[in-house]
Design an enzyme around this catalytic site. Structure first.
Site, short mmCIF file in Angstrom:
data_model
loop_
_atom_site.label_atom_id
_atom_site.label_comp_id
_atom_site.label_asym_id
_atom_site.label_seq_id
_atom_site.Cartn_x
_atom_site.Cartn_y
_atom_site.Cartn_z
N ASP A 80 37.34 38.90 32.73
CA ASP A 80 38.32 38.10 32.01
C ASP A 80 37.69 36.93 31.26
O ASP A 80 36.51 36.61 31.45
CB ASP A 80 39.36 37.53 32.98
CG ASP A 80 40.20 38.61 33.63
OD1 ASP A 80 40.33 39.69 33.03
OD2 ASP A 80 40.71 38.36 34.73
N TYR A 113 30.84 40.74 43.56
CA TYR A 113 31.20 39.50 42.88
C TYR A 113 30.95 38.31 43.80
O TYR A 113 30.85 38.45 45.02
CB TYR A 113 32.69 39.49 42.52
CG TYR A 113 33.09 40.32 41.32
CD1 TYR A 113 33.24 39.74 40.07
CD2 TYR A 113 33.33 41.69 41.44
CE1 TYR A 113 33.64 40.49 38.97
CE2 TYR A 113 33.73 42.45 40.35
CZ TYR A 113 33.88 41.83 39.11
OH TYR A 113 34.26 42.57 38.03
#
Length: 258
Positions: free
Chosen positions: A54, A112
């Site tokens: 994003d 992540y």
């Protein structure tokens, strides 16, 4: 003969509207593709990213592949691109791979990290890569919450309900293989690895675990949030700047090399 080039990209996502190319907007994939087309004369097509991070999210190991008829090595592309890309995007590695390799559909694990700055005064040198959060936290409780969330679950409570995959009837079941809390001075890092993540899932998990560590919800409530499959029960979506895609693990990657 057409060949597939795969680029391993690192970037600071602050200045970009996410990874995926969007008309009229500055994106990671769009910037890389534009430079490739300006540097090399060959036909290039099928640009595919492994993870559509994003706006504001960073990466150390995202992948972008494309097909070309040009006779060029990954190493030549790496050197040329890094000379012209903006300083917040770099090609870390480049490969000539078989057509069978697909960044999204070849099975892989995604890792992540979400970073939180806990100092009284925010470090200006890391302001773009960590979420400044000064409320007292019970790190032991956060670790317990991470244990509860590990494994295969329906994570609908931790997904943006506007996610295209959910609106189209896709599954919200995912598996988390690893979830841990690491302390580094004034910083906390939430490290998570799984077979895939829903839209905003990691940031919502981070926001909910911060609520847990702050004492605003209990472990029993966290378990109930998971079971209810209701986004309105989970915590806030943590800011994008704390999130970084660390690695994509395709297992025997060498088997795809030409």
């Amino acid at each position: 003969m057409e060949q597939r080039i795969v680029l391993k990209l690192a970037y600071e996502g602050t200045a970009y509207h996410g990874f995926q190319k969007q008309e009229g907007l500055s994106t990671i994939a769009g910037t890389v593709e534009e430079q490739l087309r300006s540097l090399f004369p060959w036909k290039m097509e099928n640009f595919i990213g492994a993870s559509r991070t994003d706006q504001g999210v960073h990466a150390l190991g995202n992948l972008l592949s494309f097909d070309t008829e040009g006779k060029v090595s990954g190493e030549q592309i790496l050197r040329a691109l890094n000379s012209y890309l903006p300083e917040d995007i770099r090609v870390m590695e480049a490969y000539n791979l078989q057509q069978e390799f697909h960044p999204r559909f070849t099975p892989h694990r995604k890792a992540y990290r979400y970073s939180i700055c806990r100092s009284k005064v925010e470090n200006p040198l890391r302001r773009r890569t960590a979420y400044h959060y000064t409320f007292p936290l019970d790190c032991g409780k956060i670790s317990q919450g991470m244990e509860l969330l590990k494994g295969e679950h329906d994570f609908r409570s931790f997904a943006n309900p506007k996610a295209q995959s959910l609106l189209q009837g896709g599954s919200s079941v995912r598996e988390i293989y690893h979830f841990s809390l690491e302390e580094e001075g004034d910083y906390l890092h939430f490290s998570i690895e799984g077979n895939g993540f829903l839209y905003h899932m990691i940031r919502i998990l981070a926001g909910t675990l911060l609520e847990l560590g702050r004492g605003r919800i209990s472990l029993a409530q966290l378990e109930e949030i998971l079971e209810k499959k209701d986004r309105t029960l989970a915590g806030p979506t943590a800011p994008a700047k704390g999130l970084c895609l660390m690695n994509l693990d395709y297992g025997d990657f060498q088997s795809f090399l030409l």
